[in-house]
Write a protein that holds these residues in place. Structure first.
Motif, PDB file in Angstrom:
ATOM      1  N   PHE A 127       0.829  -1.277   0.041  1.00  0.00           N
ATOM      2  CA  PHE A 127      -0.038  -0.152  -0.025  1.00  0.00           C
ATOM      3  C   PHE A 127       0.813   1.314   0.121  1.00  0.00           C
ATOM      4  O   PHE A 127       0.539   2.184  -0.768  1.00  0.00           O
ATOM      5  CB  PHE A 127      -0.889   0.138   1.033  1.00  0.00           C
ATOM      6  N   LEU A 128       1.865   1.204   0.944  1.00  0.00           N
ATOM      7  CA  LEU A 128       2.773   2.488   0.908  1.00  0.00           C
ATOM      8  C   LEU A 128       3.556   2.677  -0.396  1.00  0.00           C
ATOM      9  O   LEU A 128       3.650   3.929  -0.812  1.00  0.00           O
ATOM     10  CB  LEU A 128       3.773   2.332   1.999  1.00  0.00           C
ATOM     11  N   ALA A 129       3.838   1.481  -0.954  1.00  0.00           N
ATOM     12  CA  ALA A 129       4.674   1.997  -2.241  1.00  0.00           C
ATOM     13  C   ALA A 129       3.841   2.522  -3.431  1.00  0.00           C
ATOM     14  O   ALA A 129       4.004   3.116  -4.114  1.00  0.00           O
ATOM     15  CB  ALA A 129       5.335   0.517  -2.655  1.00  0.00           C
ATOM     16  N   MET A 130       2.488   1.806  -3.558  1.00  0.00           N
ATOM     17  CA  MET A 130       1.868   2.432  -4.619  1.00  0.00           C
ATOM     18  C   MET A 130       1.349   3.751  -4.448  1.00  0.00           C
ATOM     19  O   MET A 130       1.176   4.510  -5.417  1.00  0.00           O
ATOM     20  CB  MET A 130       0.486   1.565  -4.370  1.00  0.00           C
ATOM     21  N   PHE A 131       0.870   4.205  -2.868  1.00  0.00           N
ATOM     22  CA  PHE A 131       0.681   5.538  -3.021  1.00  0.00           C
ATOM     23  C   PHE A 131       1.682   6.751  -3.338  1.00  0.00           C
ATOM     24  O   PHE A 131       1.629   7.419  -3.776  1.00  0.00           O
ATOM     25  CB  PHE A 131      -0.179   5.801  -1.802  1.00  0.00           C
ATOM     26  N   PHE A 132       2.874   6.091  -2.743  1.00  0.00           N
ATOM     27  CA  PHE A 132       3.974   6.893  -2.796  1.00  0.00           C
ATOM     28  C   PHE A 132       4.484   6.946  -4.460  1.00  0.00           C
ATOM     29  O   PHE A 132       4.625   7.977  -4.978  1.00  0.00           O
ATOM     30  CB  PHE A 132       5.055   6.119  -2.161  1.00  0.00           C
ATOM     31  N   ALA A 133       4.277   5.942  -5.216  1.00  0.00           N
ATOM     32  CA  ALA A 133       4.607   5.903  -6.627  1.00  0.00           C
ATOM     33  C   ALA A 133       3.634   6.915  -7.392  1.00  0.00           C
ATOM     34  O   ALA A 133       3.576   7.527  -8.140  1.00  0.00           O
ATOM     35  CB  ALA A 133       4.773   4.346  -7.106  1.00  0.00           C
ATOM     36  N   LEU A 134       2.180   6.710  -7.010  1.00  0.00           N
ATOM     37  CA  LEU A 134       1.165   7.405  -7.556  1.00  0.00           C
ATOM     38  C   LEU A 134       1.706   9.088  -7.379  1.00  0.00           C
ATOM     39  O   LEU A 134       1.351   9.771  -8.361  1.00  0.00           O
ATOM     40  CB  LEU A 134      -0.137   7.470  -7.135  1.00  0.00           C
ATOM     41  N   VAL A 135       2.117   9.552  -6.206  1.00  0.00           N
ATOM     42  CA  VAL A 135       2.383  10.865  -6.293  1.00  0.00           C
ATOM     43  C   VAL A 135       3.559  11.132  -6.833  1.00  0.00           C
ATOM     44  O   VAL A 135       3.600  12.495  -7.252  1.00  0.00           O
ATOM     45  CB  VAL A 135       2.528  11.169  -4.519  1.00  0.00           C
ATOM     46  N   MET A 136       4.659  10.518  -6.814  1.00  0.00           N
ATOM     47  CA  MET A 136       5.778  10.872  -7.662  1.00  0.00           C
ATOM     48  C   MET A 136       5.329  11.112  -8.956  1.00  0.00           C
ATOM     49  O   MET A 136       6.140  11.902  -9.708  1.00  0.00           O
ATOM     50  CB  MET A 136       6.949   9.658  -7.515  1.00  0.00           C
ATOM     51  N   LEU A 137       4.738  10.275  -9.534  1.00  0.00           N
ATOM     52  CA  LEU A 137       4.109  10.091 -10.974  1.00  0.00           C
ATOM     53  C   LEU A 137       3.405  11.609 -11.364  1.00  0.00           C
ATOM     54  O   LEU A 137       4.008  11.958 -12.241  1.00  0.00           O
ATOM     55  CB  LEU A 137       3.310   8.974 -11.134  1.00  0.00           C
ATOM     56  N   LEU A 138       2.560  11.694 -10.533  1.00  0.00           N
ATOM     57  CA  LEU A 138       1.880  12.959 -10.664  1.00  0.00           C
ATOM     58  C   LEU A 138       2.551  14.261 -10.579  1.00  0.00           C
ATOM     59  O   LEU A 138       2.207  15.147 -11.183  1.00  0.00           O
ATOM     60  CB  LEU A 138       0.547  12.925  -9.887  1.00  0.00           C
ATOM     61  N   ALA A 139       3.676  14.184  -9.411  1.00  0.00           N
ATOM     62  CA  ALA A 139       4.598  15.243  -9.320  1.00  0.00           C
ATOM     63  C   ALA A 139       5.515  15.592 -10.482  1.00  0.00           C
ATOM     64  O   ALA A 139       5.677  16.467 -10.931  1.00  0.00           O
ATOM     65  CB  ALA A 139       5.290  15.125  -8.143  1.00  0.00           C
TER      66      ALA A 139
END
Lengths: 450, 77
Positions: free
Chosen positions: A391-403
């Motif tokens: 879970f942590l990794a998925m949300f982290f990756a989504l935020v990095m992507l959109l940033a």
């Protein structure tokens, strides 16, 4: 509405139900953190708005239904909103009535949804004339909203101070991007700031791991132990109206109406308040806890549904903690949607109504029977097989992507700075509502002070 | 299991292992940003691939690592 669109709405709702049933059970998942990035990504990816809305409604209803499962089965909250219910669920557990807790909460959820959808659409219809006036003073309203939510919170002083500080940081980053030439002057970065605030608490936690002293304090020798209570298996499909007594149904319905009307207030606050009021005149431990649980679950559903539907159908600006948090993408998701041209303007009243009803209905029909019958099995499966790391990794990756999409490598750095500050403020008691309102008010507020 | 794997970290309300967390973060971020950068333009392509990358990352981590939770189930020994 053409049948292809309706089919897409149904499919979207089905996907949402499956995904958010699992996420709802996982411990510590905050509504904003798990819903906002996904909704935003769907809107920006160009998925038709009615389909996204149907997805979103199904996700809320499914998540709210399953949120209660770990509360009743293991005594741990599945999300921020279910935290106030733990105490009452533990009371029922002590009385050997853990099964009863799930049924009461799930039935409360059903009542809350059934009451909130029509009430919200009706309130939206009444409030529509206000839209033009409110639209003109959006920045001022967001600023007053931030001040109001700050004064309603437990940490009033730091919340008030943080409005100015956070606004300064947000504007500083925007001018930094313009100055570095990574985005054209005048284009306002929004999405990645929003997500930075959203995952602030998680990023702050991750950053703490890099500090030796902090990491030692966060280290434990044993994994978290979760106790799963004994529950009875349910084989036939329970009728939510039969599970609740007539008085409980009445309390839950009344709470839902009040929860809908107070859509602009903090849903957690309203939930605690109404739960206490509704159960205060009930005698007997089990009866009192049952009344509180069914009413509270009804309010959380109602507050969430009204919080998104009323601003969406009537106002066009995200004027509730729900709309400005998890549902933000419907109001502002540049370049697809902006405050001047968003889902409120692009969707007709009937499209909003149909998409919401489809989403809510699919979620209720699937999740309610599943939640009531297999509460314990779902809980055990998620706890045993889905690691928190994923879970942590998925949300982290989504935020990095959109940033990165917003402003490249500078965007990622900017979001890290903002998330760190937002996470610290969150830890100190400055809630999401205050921070999101500040994000909207920042350009106006800094312009005023400059 | 070696002794150093026996320590757990409390992050965001649950226990994780530092090593598994680092690997999970790396997998999801690489797949997601990699998908975004390598996808063919125009517009929705890169974002869709990026989001898919994050979801695939989630599935890989879910299959690769075991949750660090101890279940104490009433009625089961």
């Amino acid at each position: 509405m053409d049948p292809m669109m309706l089919l897409q709405m149904l499919v979207a709702a089905l996907i949402a139900v499956v995904v958010y049933t699992a996420i709802g059970v996982a411990p510590g998942t905050d509504e904003t953190a798990v819903l906002a990035p996904v909704t935003l990504a769907l809107v920006v990816a160009g998925i038709p708005l009615p389909v996204v809305l149907s997805f979103f409604m199904a996700a809320i209803v499914a998540k709210k239904l399953t949120d209660s499962i770990p509360v009743s089965v293991a005594g741990i909250p599945g999300g921020v909103m279910s935290a106030p219910m733990v105490e009452h669920a533990l009371t029922l557990k002590r009385e050997g009535q853990a099964t009863l807790a799930i049924r009461k909460m799930a039935s409360g959820s059903v009542i809350g949804t059934l009451v909130a959808v029509p009430i919200s659409l009706f309130l939206a219809f009444l409030l529509t004339p206000l839209a033009d006036v409110l639209g003109q003073y959006a920045s001022q309203i967001f600023f007053l909203g931030a001040v109001f939510l700050a004064l309603m919170s437990r940490e009033k002083v730091i919340s008030l101070v943080s409005i100015v500080v956070l606004a300064a940081l947000i504007q500083a980053l925007r001018h930094f991007y313009w100055g570095m030439g990574v985005i054209p002057e005048g284009r306002v970065v929004f999405i990645s700031f929003f997500l930075g605030i959203t995952i602030g608490p998680m990023m702050f936690n991750l950053a703490q791991l890099l500090v030796n002293r902090e990491r030692r304090a966060m280290t434990v020798a044993e994994p978290k132990t979760i106790q799963i209570y004994k529950t009875e298996d349910e084989h036939k499909l329970p009728n939510p109206f039969r599970i609740l007594t007539r008085q409980e149904t009445a309390s839950a319905a009344a709470s839902s109406v009040l929860g809908s009307v107070t859509f602009f207030m903090s849903p957690v606050g309203i939930t605690i308040f109404l739960g206490e009021v509704m159960s205060s005149w009930v005698k007997g431990t089990v009866e009192k806890a049952s009344r509180a649980l069914s009413s509270m679950d009804a309010v959380t559903n109602a507050a969430y549904i009204a919080g998104i539907l009323i601003p969406l159908a009537a106002l066009g600006i995200p004027m509730s903690p729900m709309a400005i948090g998890p549902g933000n993408a419907f109001f502002n998701a540049p370049p697809v949607l902006t405050l001047e041209q968003n889902a409120h303007h692009l969707m007709s009243f009937s499209e909003i109504a149909i998409a919401s009803i489809v989403g809510a209905a699919v979620a209720l029909l699937i999740t309610y029977p599943v939640a009531v019958r297999y509460a314990r099995q779902i809980c055990v499966f998620v706890f045993r097989h889905i690691p928190h790391e994923a879970f942590l990794a998925m949300f982290f990756a989504l935020v990095m992507l959109l940033a990165y999409m917003d402003a490249g490598v500078m965007g990622i750095l900017g979001v890290m700075v903002l998330a760190l500050v937002a996470g610290l403020l969150n830890r100190w008691g400055v809630n999401y509502g205050v921070q999101f309102m500040t994000l909207y008010a920042a350009p106006w507020l800094m312009g005023l002070l400059a | 299991m070696p002794a150093k794997d026996r320590a757990f970290l409390n992050v965001w309300d649950d226990t994780v292992s530092g090593r598994d967390l680092l690997i999970s973060l790396a997998i999801a971020t690489l797949l997601s940003l990699g998908g975004f950068l390598l996808a063919p333009w125009p517009a929705p392509g890169p974002l869709v691939l990026g989001i898919s990358g994050a979801i695939v990352g989630f599935l890989i981590s879910a299959l690769l690592f075991r949750p660090k939770r101890r279940l104490d189930i009433e009625g089961e020994a």
